[in-house]
Design an enzyme around this catalytic site. Sequence first.
Site, short mmCIF file in Angstrom:
data_model
loop_
_atom_site.label_atom_id
_atom_site.label_comp_id
_atom_site.label_asym_id
_atom_site.label_seq_id
_atom_site.Cartn_x
_atom_site.Cartn_y
_atom_site.Cartn_z
N GLY A 20 9.81 6.36 0.69
CA GLY A 20 10.16 7.36 -0.31
C GLY A 20 9.70 8.73 0.11
CD GLN A 58 5.93 13.14 -0.06
OE1 GLN A 58 6.84 12.49 -0.57
NE2 GLN A 58 5.01 12.59 0.71
CB CYS A 95 1.14 9.32 0.40
SG CYS A 95 1.98 10.83 -0.11
CG LEU A 96 5.98 9.65 4.51
CD1 LEU A 96 7.46 10.02 4.46
CD2 LEU A 96 5.65 8.99 5.85
CG HIS A 109 3.84 7.12 -4.21
ND1 HIS A 109 2.60 6.80 -3.71
CD2 HIS A 109 4.23 8.23 -3.53
CE1 HIS A 109 2.25 7.69 -2.79
NE2 HIS A 109 3.23 8.56 -2.66
CD GLU A 110 8.05 8.98 -3.04
OE1 GLU A 110 7.95 10.21 -3.03
OE2 GLU A 110 7.45 8.23 -2.24
CG HIS A 121 4.86 12.92 -4.44
ND1 HIS A 121 3.84 13.65 -3.88
CD2 HIS A 121 4.92 11.76 -3.72
CE1 HIS A 121 3.29 12.96 -2.88
NE2 HIS A 121 3.92 11.80 -2.76
ZN ZN Z 1 3.59 10.24 -1.50
#
Ligand code: ZN
Length: 187
Positions: free
Chosen positions: A45, A50, A107-108, A149-150, A153
């Site tokens: 995701g 991000q 997480c990226l 999670h997304e 964000h």
């Molecule tokens: Zn993340």
Amino acid sequence: MVLPIVHYGHPVLRKKGARITEITPAVTKLIKDMLDTMHDAEGVGLAAQQVAQALQLTVIDVREVKERPSTLELNGQPADVAAFMPLVLINPEVKGCGNTVAGPEGCLSFPEIYEDITRPEFVEVSALNAEGKPIQFKAGGLLARAIQHETDHLNGILFIDRMPTKTKQALKPELDTLQAETKATLS
Ligand code: ZN
């Protein structure tokens, strides 16, 4: 086009995303670039924050994660998860339901940090898709986790905010280093 992914310490990660009111060519291009970026980074995701855009937009693709299954219901009927991927969610409204379950998350924007996070097992989602059409569905398993999670964000919430205090304290040296590295690239 693969976009640079911002890391923890970048202020955009704490910004609540603005709602998208029109699917302009710029939004369509951003969606495509976010899909390219997520696939290039082998993530499940990616949120607009991000890639330094504070918008209510996220992309998800759980197809590559075979060992952590996902479930999907469309109109109350079980549906094929793979056929629903990649998933683009614009202005999503997400309601958690069912029991809470702990599961590993990365997480990226936090390279090499993986921790168990406790979240509801299922989500009910209403959103717009990439074409701006309303979609509604229920998801479980990894897909439900990725969606939560997304969408966090999109509201400026990070997975470290969901960690128990003890876990976060143990990670503090790593988080401080990451934050300092990110801030050094901004100045
Ligand atoms: Zn993340």
